[in-house]
Write a protein that holds these residues in place. Structure first.
Motif, PDB file in Angstrom:
ATOM      1  N   ASP A  38       0.249  -1.462  -0.072  1.00  0.00           N
ATOM      2  CA  ASP A  38      -0.301  -0.356  -0.390  1.00  0.00           C
ATOM      3  C   ASP A  38       1.072   1.465   0.125  1.00  0.00           C
ATOM      4  O   ASP A  38       0.530   2.247  -0.794  1.00  0.00           O
ATOM      5  N   PHE A  39       2.142   1.092   0.920  1.00  0.00           N
ATOM      6  CA  PHE A  39       2.197   2.641   0.956  1.00  0.00           C
ATOM      7  C   PHE A  39       4.307   2.184  -0.046  1.00  0.00           C
ATOM      8  O   PHE A  39       4.904   3.618   0.381  1.00  0.00           O
ATOM      9  N   ASN A  40       4.396   0.953  -0.337  1.00  0.00           N
ATOM     10  CA  ASN A  40       5.818   1.444  -1.011  1.00  0.00           C
ATOM     11  C   ASN A  40       5.497   1.238  -2.673  1.00  0.00           C
ATOM     12  O   ASN A  40       5.836  -0.774  -2.798  1.00  0.00           O
ATOM     13  N   PRO A  41       5.683   2.090  -3.247  1.00  0.00           N
ATOM     14  CA  PRO A  41       5.380   1.501  -4.895  1.00  0.00           C
ATOM     15  C   PRO A  41       6.518   1.220  -5.579  1.00  0.00           C
ATOM     16  O   PRO A  41       6.410   0.787  -6.217  1.00  0.00           O
ATOM     17  N   LEU A  42       7.579   1.218  -4.624  1.00  0.00           N
ATOM     18  CA  LEU A  42       9.176   0.666  -5.389  1.00  0.00           C
ATOM     19  C   LEU A  42       9.774  -0.900  -4.729  1.00  0.00           C
ATOM     20  O   LEU A  42      10.263  -1.518  -5.613  1.00  0.00           O
ATOM     21  N   LYS A  70       4.218  -6.578 -15.015  1.00  0.00           N
ATOM     22  CA  LYS A  70       4.339  -5.977 -13.787  1.00  0.00           C
ATOM     23  C   LYS A  70       6.622  -5.219 -14.144  1.00  0.00           C
ATOM     24  O   LYS A  70       6.815  -4.728 -13.388  1.00  0.00           O
ATOM     25  N   TYR A  71       6.982  -6.651 -13.706  1.00  0.00           N
ATOM     26  CA  TYR A  71       8.334  -6.340 -14.162  1.00  0.00           C
ATOM     27  C   TYR A  71       9.450  -5.151 -14.510  1.00  0.00           C
ATOM     28  O   TYR A  71       9.878  -4.143 -15.352  1.00  0.00           O
ATOM     29  N   GLN A  72       8.481  -5.424 -16.643  1.00  0.00           N
ATOM     30  CA  GLN A  72       8.537  -4.517 -17.646  1.00  0.00           C
ATOM     31  C   GLN A  72       8.201  -3.292 -17.427  1.00  0.00           C
ATOM     32  O   GLN A  72       9.470  -2.374 -17.686  1.00  0.00           O
ATOM     33  N   GLU A  73       7.158  -3.264 -16.753  1.00  0.00           N
ATOM     34  CA  GLU A  73       7.022  -1.620 -15.615  1.00  0.00           C
ATOM     35  C   GLU A  73       8.385  -0.872 -15.466  1.00  0.00           C
ATOM     36  O   GLU A  73       7.908  -0.376 -15.349  1.00  0.00           O
ATOM     37  N   PHE A  74       8.493  -1.963 -14.375  1.00  0.00           N
ATOM     38  CA  PHE A  74       9.727  -1.606 -13.396  1.00  0.00           C
ATOM     39  C   PHE A  74      10.807  -1.483 -13.980  1.00  0.00           C
ATOM     40  O   PHE A  74      11.427   0.478 -13.519  1.00  0.00           O
ATOM     41  N   LYS A  76      11.098  -0.017 -17.264  1.00  0.00           N
ATOM     42  CA  LYS A  76      10.106   0.695 -18.608  1.00  0.00           C
ATOM     43  C   LYS A  76      10.458   2.296 -17.530  1.00  0.00           C
ATOM     44  O   LYS A  76      10.789   3.285 -17.385  1.00  0.00           O
ATOM     45  N   GLU A  77       9.952   2.639 -16.238  1.00  0.00           N
ATOM     46  CA  GLU A  77      10.541   3.633 -15.427  1.00  0.00           C
ATOM     47  C   GLU A  77      11.869   3.704 -14.739  1.00  0.00           C
ATOM     48  O   GLU A  77      11.980   4.398 -13.995  1.00  0.00           O
ATOM     49  N   PHE A  78      13.021   3.014 -14.614  1.00  0.00           N
ATOM     50  CA  PHE A  78      14.039   2.817 -15.050  1.00  0.00           C
ATOM     51  C   PHE A  78      14.488   2.537 -13.052  1.00  0.00           C
ATOM     52  O   PHE A  78      15.133   3.283 -12.965  1.00  0.00           O
ATOM     53  N   ILE A  79      13.668   1.993 -12.676  1.00  0.00           N
ATOM     54  CA  ILE A  79      13.807   1.338 -11.779  1.00  0.00           C
ATOM     55  C   ILE A  79      14.494   0.627 -11.176  1.00  0.00           C
ATOM     56  O   ILE A  79      15.580   0.444 -10.026  1.00  0.00           O
ATOM     57  N   LEU A  80      14.663  -0.470 -12.586  1.00  0.00           N
ATOM     58  CA  LEU A  80      15.542  -1.324 -12.765  1.00  0.00           C
ATOM     59  C   LEU A  80      16.373  -1.059 -13.508  1.00  0.00           C
ATOM     60  O   LEU A  80      15.242  -0.918 -14.783  1.00  0.00           O
ATOM     61  N   VAL A  81      17.499  -1.553 -13.601  1.00  0.00           N
ATOM     62  CA  VAL A  81      17.971  -0.944 -14.991  1.00  0.00           C
ATOM     63  C   VAL A  81      18.803  -2.143 -15.205  1.00  0.00           C
ATOM     64  O   VAL A  81      20.099  -2.952 -14.502  1.00  0.00           O
ATOM     65  N   LYS A  82      19.097  -2.595 -16.616  1.00  0.00           N
ATOM     66  CA  LYS A  82      20.393  -3.292 -17.240  1.00  0.00           C
ATOM     67  C   LYS A  82      22.027  -2.951 -17.196  1.00  0.00           C
ATOM     68  O   LYS A  82      22.051  -2.125 -17.909  1.00  0.00           O
ATOM     69  N   PHE A 397      18.062 -14.325   0.693  1.00  0.00           N
ATOM     70  CA  PHE A 397      19.290 -14.290  -0.420  1.00  0.00           C
ATOM     71  C   PHE A 397      17.869 -12.743  -0.269  1.00  0.00           C
ATOM     72  O   PHE A 397      16.551 -13.108  -0.279  1.00  0.00           O
ATOM     73  N   ARG A 398      17.815 -11.530  -0.688  1.00  0.00           N
ATOM     74  CA  ARG A 398      16.600 -10.285  -0.750  1.00  0.00           C
ATOM     75  C   ARG A 398      16.658 -10.314  -2.563  1.00  0.00           C
ATOM     76  O   ARG A 398      17.591 -10.336  -3.433  1.00  0.00           O
ATOM     77  N   SER A 399      15.241 -10.472  -2.529  1.00  0.00           N
ATOM     78  CA  SER A 399      14.484 -10.783  -3.975  1.00  0.00           C
ATOM     79  C   SER A 399      14.597  -9.420  -4.839  1.00  0.00           C
ATOM     80  O   SER A 399      14.495  -8.462  -3.519  1.00  0.00           O
ATOM     81  N   GLY A 400      15.115  -8.689  -6.355  1.00  0.00           N
ATOM     82  CA  GLY A 400      15.089  -8.052  -6.369  1.00  0.00           C
ATOM     83  C   GLY A 400      16.369  -7.178  -6.806  1.00  0.00           C
ATOM     84  O   GLY A 400      16.084  -6.105  -6.547  1.00  0.00           O
ATOM     85  N   LEU A 401      17.160  -7.909  -5.701  1.00  0.00           N
ATOM     86  CA  LEU A 401      18.562  -7.015  -5.546  1.00  0.00           C
ATOM     87  C   LEU A 401      19.577  -7.288  -6.735  1.00  0.00           C
ATOM     88  O   LEU A 401      20.138  -6.591  -7.335  1.00  0.00           O
ATOM     89  N   VAL A 402      19.617  -8.523  -7.126  1.00  0.00           N
ATOM     90  CA  VAL A 402      20.095  -9.090  -8.475  1.00  0.00           C
ATOM     91  C   VAL A 402      19.020  -9.917  -9.611  1.00  0.00           C
ATOM     92  O   VAL A 402      18.893 -10.979  -9.195  1.00  0.00           O
ATOM     93  N   ILE A 403      18.998  -9.456 -10.365  1.00  0.00           N
ATOM     94  CA  ILE A 403      18.335 -10.287 -11.483  1.00  0.00           C
ATOM     95  C   ILE A 403      18.719 -10.948 -12.476  1.00  0.00           C
ATOM     96  O   ILE A 403      19.971  -9.858 -13.517  1.00  0.00           O
ATOM     97  N   TYR A 404      18.236 -12.075 -12.450  1.00  0.00           N
ATOM     98  CA  TYR A 404      19.388 -13.048 -13.757  1.00  0.00           C
ATOM     99  C   TYR A 404      17.698 -12.773 -14.951  1.00  0.00           C
ATOM    100  O   TYR A 404      16.909 -13.880 -14.906  1.00  0.00           O
ATOM    101  N   GLU A 405      17.908 -12.572 -16.395  1.00  0.00           N
ATOM    102  CA  GLU A 405      16.856 -12.404 -17.341  1.00  0.00           C
ATOM    103  C   GLU A 405      17.190 -13.781 -18.616  1.00  0.00           C
ATOM    104  O   GLU A 405      18.449 -13.822 -18.650  1.00  0.00           O
ATOM    105  N   LEU A 406      16.232 -14.806 -17.867  1.00  0.00           N
ATOM    106  CA  LEU A 406      16.177 -16.119 -18.497  1.00  0.00           C
ATOM    107  C   LEU A 406      15.221 -15.374 -20.425  1.00  0.00           C
ATOM    108  O   LEU A 406      14.986 -14.431 -20.988  1.00  0.00           O
TER     109      LEU A 406
END
Length: 406
Positions: A38-42, A70-74, A76-82, A397-406
């Motif tokens: 509800d309070f952390n959109p990131l 939702k992953y692709q939205e993150f 596109k918003e440059f919350i996640l960068v490769k 391990f925390r999710s979202g720290l390092v993402i391996y794209e398949l």
């Protein structure tokens, strides 16, 4: 010999990392989960469970596609960068009581198939299939398999030198953990550390058997494709003496129709039983067990004549308590699914066992001594399987720290 590869990770930007990363979805109580969503959109939780509010009405396939969307939205918003260059990553986790440092890489599915990567846990087919479909539709993996390697002074020195420079990430969590991440993208340096691991005979899975098997299935389905990314598994490699292994204590709801006196008498066949009254008993070595029954603690010590074992599995304390007590006396046959047994991580106080028994939810509790890494390796080398809920292993391990794209 063990093969490791660099990869182009997708990561949160430095200014957002503390808001993006999250614990495993299952670790959150409902109120905490609702607050995050509800309070952390990131929060990466928005990616992991985009349909959390109506999960029962959404099919797995639709839910997994929503994860990908939702992953692709993150992104596109440059919350996640490769990252632009393939790299390996050093990750350090500092908790209140421990410090863990490991290497995030891709490990070879071929090594997994050929038993270079060793396993010690049983897997559930339905869970493997769900994880495989999850990775297939979401097209990413953010939960690395925890693997150990033998202590190696050369690797230890290299990690130390790499971690003397400013970290790419440094952030704290609400659990009062501090996380650091260093990116290593120098090609010569990567080739050098790959050569070191090529001299390592085996890696051992500490946590993540279902994820490993799911990645294997995904790789098999991808056999005719030119996409070699799916031939590797996101892994967190850590020295075998740098992991922390906790026990899982056992709670049973009844004595299977036995009276307290009859039960204690039957225990005497295999154990030296000593009443401790209100003095809690914490085992200090293998083949010792604590027990709480009818407002009293007991120590159970396996009699010497029963300490002769033919296999690594037979010598495990979790197997001993199953074969000597849970199965024959309490009729607990299915350790994974029997509703009469529950488990409490050794991270919690042993007095939690006492509390649950005193409140009447359970009739008896058993306090275990934790397994060690050598026991895990011995089982894996012998192609044997640990009983369910034998170990609770850190780091997590925390999710979202390092993402391996398949």
């Amino acid at each position: 010999m063990a093969k490791i590869v660099p990869f182009k990770a997708v990561r949160p930007t430095r200014d957002k990392v503390c808001l993006v990363t999250c614990r495993s979805y299952e670790e959150y109580i409902n109120a905490e989960l609702a607050a995050q969503l509800d309070f952390n959109p990131l929060s990466f939780l928005h990616i992991l469970k985009p349909a959390y509010s109506n999960q029962e009405t959404v099919s797995y396939e639709k839910r997994y596609k929503q994860v990908s969307q939702k992953y692709q939205e993150f992104k596109k918003e440059f919350i996640l960068v490769k990252d632009k260059k393939p790299a390996i990553y050093i990750h350090k986790i500092v908790t209140k009581t421990h410090s863990f440092t490991g290497i995030i890489v891709g490990t070879s599915i071929e090594d997994y198939n050929n038993d270079v990567v060793k396993k010690h846990e049983d897997i559930l087919d339905f869970r493997v299939r769900l994880l495989k479909e999850y990775m297939n539709y979401s097209e990413f993996n953010t939960e690395p398999v925890l693997m150990t390697y033998p202590d190696n002074k050369t690797i230890e020195n290299w990690i130390y030198n790499c971690t003397q420079k400013l970290a790419d990430f440094e952030f704290s969590t609400t659990k009062k953990e501090i996380h650091y991440l260093w990116k290593i993208d120098d090609e010569l340096e990567i080739n050098w550390i790959q050569g070191i691991f090529e001299k390592t005979k085996n890696l051992y899975i500490a946590d993540g058997h279902h994820r490993s098997e799911a990645a294997k299935l995904l790789s098999q389905e991808n056999r005719d494709s030119k996409n070699t990314v799916k031939d590797y598994l996101l892994s967190y490699l850590i020295s075998e003496n740098n992991i922390k292994i906790y026990e899982f204590n056992r709670l049973i709801k009844d004595l299977n129709g036995l009276s307290k006196d009859d039960f204690l008498q039957k225990l005497n066949e295999h154990f030296i039983v000593e009443l401790k009254n209100q003095q809690p008993f914490q085992p200090i070595e293998k083949h010792q067990f604590g027990m709480y029954l009818d407002h009293d603690f007991y120590s159970l010590i396996l009699k010497p004549e029963h300490c002769v074992f033919e296999t690594a599995l037979e010598s495990l304390d979790t197997q001993i308590i199953y074969k000597k007590i849970l199965s024959p006396l309490l009729n607990i046959q299915d350790l994974r699914n029997d509703e009469r047994i529950e488990y409490i991580s050794g991270k919690q106080s042993m007095l939690e066992v006492k509390r649950k028994v005193d409140e009447g939810e359970f009739e008896i509790g058993f306090i275990m001594f934790p397994s060690n890494i050598q026991e895990i390796k011995d089982l894996a080398d012998a192609n044997l399987v640990m009983p369910p809920k034998s170990t609770y292993i850190e780091p997590k391990f925390r999710s979202g720290l390092v993402i391996y794209e398949l």
